[in-house]
Design a protein around this motif. Structure first.
Motif, PDB file in Angstrom:
ATOM      1  N   VAL A  15       5.267 -41.340  54.188  1.00  0.00           N
ATOM      2  CA  VAL A  15       5.991 -41.940  53.510  1.00  0.00           C
ATOM      3  C   VAL A  15       7.822 -41.450  53.844  1.00  0.00           C
ATOM      4  O   VAL A  15       8.381 -42.327  53.992  1.00  0.00           O
ATOM      5  CB  VAL A  15       6.231 -42.141  52.063  1.00  0.00           C
ATOM      6  CG1 VAL A  15       7.190 -42.658  51.324  1.00  0.00           C
ATOM      7  CG2 VAL A  15       4.813 -42.968  51.852  1.00  0.00           C
ATOM      8  N   GLY A  16       7.792 -40.001  54.005  1.00  0.00           N
ATOM      9  CA  GLY A  16       9.020 -39.420  54.225  1.00  0.00           C
ATOM     10  C   GLY A  16       9.423 -39.664  56.027  1.00  0.00           C
ATOM     11  O   GLY A  16      10.644 -39.476  56.244  1.00  0.00           O
ATOM     12  N   ARG A  17       8.803 -40.190  56.674  1.00  0.00           N
ATOM     13  CA  ARG A  17       8.933 -40.695  58.100  1.00  0.00           C
ATOM     14  C   ARG A  17       9.876 -41.838  58.131  1.00  0.00           C
ATOM     15  O   ARG A  17       9.717 -42.552  57.359  1.00  0.00           O
ATOM     16  CB  ARG A  17       7.976 -40.555  58.860  1.00  0.00           C
ATOM     17  CG  ARG A  17       6.969 -39.377  59.069  1.00  0.00           C
ATOM     18  CD  ARG A  17       7.801 -38.170  59.283  1.00  0.00           C
ATOM     19  NE  ARG A  17       7.823 -37.288  58.057  1.00  0.00           N
ATOM     20  CZ  ARG A  17       8.544 -36.177  58.165  1.00  0.00           C
ATOM     21  NH1 ARG A  17       9.054 -35.686  58.970  1.00  0.00           N
ATOM     22  NH2 ARG A  17       8.622 -35.856  56.860  1.00  0.00           N
ATOM     23  N   ASP A  18      10.578 -42.008  59.215  1.00  0.00           N
ATOM     24  CA  ASP A  18      11.149 -43.041  59.457  1.00  0.00           C
ATOM     25  C   ASP A  18      10.294 -44.520  59.687  1.00  0.00           C
ATOM     26  O   ASP A  18       9.184 -44.106  60.280  1.00  0.00           O
ATOM     27  CB  ASP A  18      12.209 -43.250  60.743  1.00  0.00           C
ATOM     28  CG  ASP A  18      12.922 -44.207  61.124  1.00  0.00           C
ATOM     29  OD1 ASP A  18      12.887 -44.777  62.149  1.00  0.00           O
ATOM     30  OD2 ASP A  18      13.685 -44.670  59.989  1.00  0.00           O
ATOM     31  N   LEU A  21       8.663 -45.055  63.098  1.00  0.00           N
ATOM     32  CA  LEU A  21       7.691 -44.576  63.407  1.00  0.00           C
ATOM     33  C   LEU A  21       6.169 -44.865  62.968  1.00  0.00           C
ATOM     34  O   LEU A  21       5.602 -45.045  63.805  1.00  0.00           O
ATOM     35  CB  LEU A  21       7.789 -42.931  62.910  1.00  0.00           C
ATOM     36  CG  LEU A  21       6.485 -42.031  63.093  1.00  0.00           C
ATOM     37  CD1 LEU A  21       6.381 -41.684  64.827  1.00  0.00           C
ATOM     38  CD2 LEU A  21       6.679 -40.896  62.437  1.00  0.00           C
ATOM     39  N   GLY A  22       6.297 -45.461  61.756  1.00  0.00           N
ATOM     40  CA  GLY A  22       5.047 -46.131  61.305  1.00  0.00           C
ATOM     41  C   GLY A  22       4.619 -47.324  61.878  1.00  0.00           C
ATOM     42  O   GLY A  22       3.519 -47.607  62.074  1.00  0.00           O
ATOM     43  N   ALA A  43       0.046 -46.089  53.978  1.00  0.00           N
ATOM     44  CA  ALA A  43       1.271 -45.645  54.621  1.00  0.00           C
ATOM     45  C   ALA A  43       1.475 -46.384  55.965  1.00  0.00           C
ATOM     46  O   ALA A  43       2.420 -46.999  56.384  1.00  0.00           O
ATOM     47  CB  ALA A  43       1.739 -44.246  54.722  1.00  0.00           C
ATOM     48  N   LEU A  44       0.312 -46.584  56.935  1.00  0.00           N
ATOM     49  CA  LEU A  44       0.003 -47.295  58.069  1.00  0.00           C
ATOM     50  C   LEU A  44      -0.690 -48.387  57.873  1.00  0.00           C
ATOM     51  O   LEU A  44      -1.980 -48.181  58.616  1.00  0.00           O
ATOM     52  CB  LEU A  44      -0.201 -46.071  59.056  1.00  0.00           C
ATOM     53  CG  LEU A  44       0.391 -44.775  59.048  1.00  0.00           C
ATOM     54  CD1 LEU A  44       0.000 -43.738  59.866  1.00  0.00           C
ATOM     55  CD2 LEU A  44       2.044 -45.056  59.425  1.00  0.00           C
ATOM     56  N   ASP A  45      -0.609 -49.309  57.142  1.00  0.00           N
ATOM     57  CA  ASP A  45      -1.397 -50.434  57.096  1.00  0.00           C
ATOM     58  C   ASP A  45      -1.783 -51.183  58.336  1.00  0.00           C
ATOM     59  O   ASP A  45      -2.820 -51.828  58.318  1.00  0.00           O
ATOM     60  CB  ASP A  45      -0.803 -51.520  56.115  1.00  0.00           C
ATOM     61  CG  ASP A  45       0.437 -52.007  56.633  1.00  0.00           C
ATOM     62  OD1 ASP A  45       1.020 -51.451  57.287  1.00  0.00           O
ATOM     63  OD2 ASP A  45       0.715 -53.286  55.872  1.00  0.00           O
ATOM     64  N   LYS A  46      -1.143 -50.963  59.270  1.00  0.00           N
ATOM     65  CA  LYS A  46      -1.476 -51.925  60.706  1.00  0.00           C
ATOM     66  C   LYS A  46      -2.039 -50.689  61.749  1.00  0.00           C
ATOM     67  O   LYS A  46      -2.675 -51.385  62.641  1.00  0.00           O
ATOM     68  CB  LYS A  46      -0.193 -52.212  61.678  1.00  0.00           C
ATOM     69  CG  LYS A  46       0.597 -53.186  60.587  1.00  0.00           C
ATOM     70  CD  LYS A  46       1.834 -53.581  61.356  1.00  0.00           C
ATOM     71  CE  LYS A  46       2.547 -54.704  60.261  1.00  0.00           C
ATOM     72  NZ  LYS A  46       3.977 -55.103  61.209  1.00  0.00           N
ATOM     73  N   ALA A  47      -2.273 -49.643  61.424  1.00  0.00           N
ATOM     74  CA  ALA A  47      -2.970 -48.872  62.123  1.00  0.00           C
ATOM     75  C   ALA A  47      -4.561 -48.503  61.861  1.00  0.00           C
ATOM     76  O   ALA A  47      -4.926 -48.979  60.693  1.00  0.00           O
ATOM     77  CB  ALA A  47      -2.516 -47.189  61.940  1.00  0.00           C
TER      78      ALA A  47
END
Length: 71
Positions: A15-18, A21-22, A43-47
């Motif tokens: 969550v702290g990343r830009d 990036l996600g 945090a990365l729902d598309k990954a």
């Protein structure tokens, strides 16, 4: 690698990343730790999450070595 092997630690780091990036991350390779999957899913729902193939091989080889040593 994220310090503190927990779902909260990984989620906080992600969550702290830009946000850009996600958005660029398509595949997340992880070990069998149970906190990894839910944290990345939030945090990365598309990954797409995939299991790291080296860990099960390492565990299996270690067990085989222990069995050979007993014989």
């Amino acid at each position: 690698m994220v310090a503190g092997r927990s779902k909260a630690a990984l989620n906080d780091w992600l969550v702290g990343r830009d946000q850009s990036l996600g958005d660029r991350i398509r595949v997340v390779t992880m070990d069998g730790f149970t906190g990894c999957r839910p944290a990345t899913a939030e945090a990365l729902d598309k990954a797409r999450a995939v299991m790291d193939r080296s860990l099960p091989r390492h565990v299996a080889a270690e067990k085989l070595t222990l069995c050979r040593q007993r014989v």
